[in-house]
Design a protein around this motif. Structure first.
Motif, mmCIF file in Angstrom:
data_model
loop_
_atom_site.group_PDB
_atom_site.id
_atom_site.type_symbol
_atom_site.label_atom_id
_atom_site.label_comp_id
_atom_site.label_asym_id
_atom_site.label_seq_id
_atom_site.Cartn_x
_atom_site.Cartn_y
_atom_site.Cartn_z
ATOM 1 N N CYS A 249 0.853 -1.175 0.000
ATOM 2 C CA CYS A 249 0.000 0.000 0.000
ATOM 3 C C CYS A 249 0.893 1.230 0.000
ATOM 4 O O CYS A 249 1.669 1.433 0.934
ATOM 5 N N ARG B 98 -5.700 -2.150 9.759
ATOM 6 C CA ARG B 98 -5.986 -0.721 9.742
ATOM 7 C C ARG B 98 -7.227 -0.401 10.563
ATOM 8 O O ARG B 98 -7.882 0.603 10.331
ATOM 9 N N CYS C 195 -7.593 2.914 2.440
ATOM 10 C CA CYS C 195 -6.411 2.137 2.088
ATOM 11 C C CYS C 195 -6.444 1.805 0.592
ATOM 12 O O CYS C 195 -7.491 1.557 0.017
ATOM 13 N N GLU C 196 -5.271 1.811 -0.009
ATOM 14 C CA GLU C 196 -5.186 1.487 -1.440
ATOM 15 C C GLU C 196 -4.244 0.315 -1.658
ATOM 16 O O GLU C 196 -3.390 0.335 -2.544
ATOM 17 N N ALA C 197 -4.389 -0.686 -0.833
ATOM 18 C CA ALA C 197 -3.524 -1.851 -0.935
ATOM 19 C C ALA C 197 -3.795 -2.620 -2.224
ATOM 20 O O ALA C 197 -4.901 -2.622 -2.750
HETATM 21 ZN ZN LIG Z 1 -3.169 1.239 2.945
#
Ligand SMILES: [Zn+2]
Length: 76
Positions: free
Chosen positions: A20, A56, A65-67
């Motif tokens: 991420c 998280r 989140c941008e995992a």
């Molecule tokens: Zn993240």
């Protein structure tokens, strides 16, 4: 190839890396572990949500989140 069609059992590599950029973190998992934890029919996007949610929990109200899966991004 859509990530929605993948499960832990059909993931292309034995090592599964979740990255991420926003959280600046990297998580590495063994495919066998994720199969045992989530099952062979789990969709990888759902697994990603599970993995990132538990790490998280204290920051859910902050930026989303941008995992993503590093191996899958490398294939694109
Ligand atoms: Zn993240």
């Amino acid at each position: 190839m859509s990530t929605g069609s993948l499960s832990p059992a059909t993931y292309p590599t034995d090592a599964i890396t979740v990255c991420c950029d926003r959280c600046r973190r990297v998580g590495r998992y063994k495919r066998r572990t994720l199969v045992q934890r989530y099952g062979t029919d789990a969709a990888m996007p759902d697994v990603l949500n599970e993995i990132t949610a538990c790490e998280r929990n204290d920051r859910l109200s902050v930026e989303r989140c941008e995992a993503y899966y590093a191996e899958l991004r490398a294939l694109l």
